[in-house]
Design an enzyme around this catalytic site. Sequence first.
Site, mmCIF file in Angstrom:
data_model
loop_
_atom_site.group_PDB
_atom_site.id
_atom_site.type_symbol
_atom_site.label_atom_id
_atom_site.label_comp_id
_atom_site.label_asym_id
_atom_site.label_seq_id
_atom_site.Cartn_x
_atom_site.Cartn_y
_atom_site.Cartn_z
ATOM 1 N N GLU A 31 0.877 -1.331 0.073
ATOM 2 C CA GLU A 31 0.389 -0.216 0.568
ATOM 3 C C GLU A 31 0.993 1.415 0.259
ATOM 4 O O GLU A 31 2.059 1.177 0.374
ATOM 5 C CB GLU A 31 -0.661 0.092 1.337
ATOM 6 N N ALA A 125 -15.152 2.084 -1.671
ATOM 7 C CA ALA A 125 -14.970 1.930 -0.949
ATOM 8 C C ALA A 125 -13.260 1.143 -0.882
ATOM 9 O O ALA A 125 -13.514 0.109 0.096
ATOM 10 C CB ALA A 125 -15.890 0.089 -0.695
ATOM 11 N N GLU A 162 -7.698 8.684 -15.713
ATOM 12 C CA GLU A 162 -7.769 8.849 -15.009
ATOM 13 C C GLU A 162 -7.260 9.940 -14.322
ATOM 14 O O GLU A 162 -7.847 11.534 -13.591
ATOM 15 C CB GLU A 162 -8.058 7.677 -13.779
ATOM 16 N N ASP A 174 -4.769 0.157 -9.860
ATOM 17 C CA ASP A 174 -5.854 -0.615 -9.772
ATOM 18 C C ASP A 174 -6.337 -1.076 -11.448
ATOM 19 O O ASP A 174 -7.071 -2.232 -11.191
ATOM 20 C CB ASP A 174 -7.087 0.632 -9.020
HETATM 21 P P1 ADP Z 1 -13.493 3.771 -5.724
HETATM 22 O O1 ADP Z 1 -12.916 3.125 -7.402
HETATM 23 O O2 ADP Z 1 -12.555 3.127 -4.406
HETATM 24 O O3 ADP Z 1 -14.448 3.148 -5.937
HETATM 25 P P2 ADP Z 1 -13.191 6.425 -6.388
HETATM 26 O O4 ADP Z 1 -13.904 7.570 -5.459
HETATM 27 O O5 ADP Z 1 -11.907 5.977 -7.650
HETATM 28 O O6 ADP Z 1 -13.477 5.104 -6.040
HETATM 29 O O7 ADP Z 1 -14.716 5.901 -7.776
HETATM 30 C C1 ADP Z 1 -15.844 5.778 -7.831
HETATM 31 C C2 ADP Z 1 -15.922 6.797 -8.601
HETATM 32 O O8 ADP Z 1 -16.175 5.850 -9.945
HETATM 33 C C3 ADP Z 1 -17.530 6.945 -8.380
HETATM 34 O O9 ADP Z 1 -18.448 8.351 -7.861
HETATM 35 C C4 ADP Z 1 -18.186 7.803 -10.117
HETATM 36 O O10 ADP Z 1 -18.243 8.797 -10.173
HETATM 37 C C5 ADP Z 1 -17.677 6.450 -11.126
HETATM 38 N N1 ADP Z 1 -18.222 4.908 -10.554
HETATM 39 C C6 ADP Z 1 -17.833 4.167 -10.121
HETATM 40 N N2 ADP Z 1 -18.269 3.176 -10.716
HETATM 41 C C7 ADP Z 1 -19.949 3.733 -11.853
HETATM 42 C C8 ADP Z 1 -20.428 3.085 -11.987
HETATM 43 N N3 ADP Z 1 -20.632 1.654 -11.888
HETATM 44 N N4 ADP Z 1 -21.399 4.649 -12.692
HETATM 45 C C9 ADP Z 1 -21.465 5.109 -12.915
HETATM 46 N N5 ADP Z 1 -19.900 5.833 -11.785
HETATM 47 C C10 ADP Z 1 -19.751 5.362 -10.939
HETATM 48 MG MG MG Z 2 -10.083 4.470 -7.745
#
Ligand code: ADP
Ligand code: MG
Length: 385
Positions: A31, A125, A162, A174
Amino acid sequence: MNDTARAFRDLYGQPSHGVWAAPGRVNLIGEHTDYNDGFALPFALPHRTEVAAAPRSDTLLRLHSAASDSGVITLDLATLDPAHRPRGADGWAAYPAGVAWALREAGLPVGGADLHIRSDVPTGAGLSSSAALEVATGLALTELYGLTPTRPELAALARRAENAYVGVPCGIMDQTASACATEGHVLRLDTRGPRHDHVPFDCAAAGLRLLVIDTRVKHDLADGAYAERRASCHRAAARLGLPALRDLPFEELDGALGRLDDPVARRRVRHVVTENERVLRVGELLGAGRLRETGALLTEGHASLRDDYAVSCPELDLAVTTANAAGAYGARMTGGGFGGSALALIDAEAEPAVARAVTDAFARAGHVPPRITPVTPSAGAGRVV
Ligand code: ADP
Ligand code: MG
């Protein structure tokens, strides 16, 4: 036709040309190493993001996600520009739009497309729903247009989307895990290169289980702290005359710490160097089939993130100490920290006891109930139908 394809047809009034999927990931260990050119051992989750897609004869990108009430968002590929993101691309749509932009920037001529997205990867999460969305979109768009980037190339383009389009300064872990992982294995990633190989991790055959404990909290500190830790590592490497902290061998750690006068910098460096060493040792243990012995290193990794790197939080610490007290071989926070998820390695039959202990401890502490899910190292991205 699967549910995602059916929803696509209902939405756009015509069939999709295929459905592609990419998984979320958890990091077994390693990490805050990826921006130090270091090592990590992520694996793909059974949870995935599916993208049903059909090409268009123009340059429009139409985007719809079952997880959002924003409806269909329409963008023009010809005008995508990270410096002037169209309004519709400011929210979640920036992820798929950014992928289309990065592909075209790299000379992969994807054209217009209609996309419908459906996912069971929990968002925010620490399980990388963002990489799942990027990689699934990238695979869908490239295969629709008969383009064949390699999986590591696809991961790099998803990361570029990203970093440069969405504006999140993440490393390569990731997207590589989502694009390149294989079932029953962890992906041993050397982020310098990057290079990877696959190490068998068949928990079920060993009578083991991995539990993901989603604390369901995200503390506001996360983004600022990430940037601060990153900068502090890069400063320390420069001070030590190294390209990156990855270049500081574990055996030379004590000597190097003596050359840093800032006590905070010393702790950050110690985390990164010991964490790289733990990743290598866990990789060797897994390769030798000594799965249970990795537990102690997971817990050591957590202590290092909590004490030296200072990115844990009470909910993560409680998940880890409670899982360990209830019989886990080891446990640690996974992901960037300040919330998100923890991971515990347990005997399969201990699952109900460990889950109950953690749930009870959270209730006693007045925390939101955690979401606890057993996971197995699953396949990376691919075409579904
Ligand atoms: P993590 O990657 O840990 O889940 P992040 O903040 O990096 O958290 O990414 C989450 C964001 O990605 C969400 O707030 C949304 O904008 C986008 N996202 C992820 N999955 C979806 C989905 N199935 N539909 C729409 N947006 C999504
Ligand atoms: Mg993310």
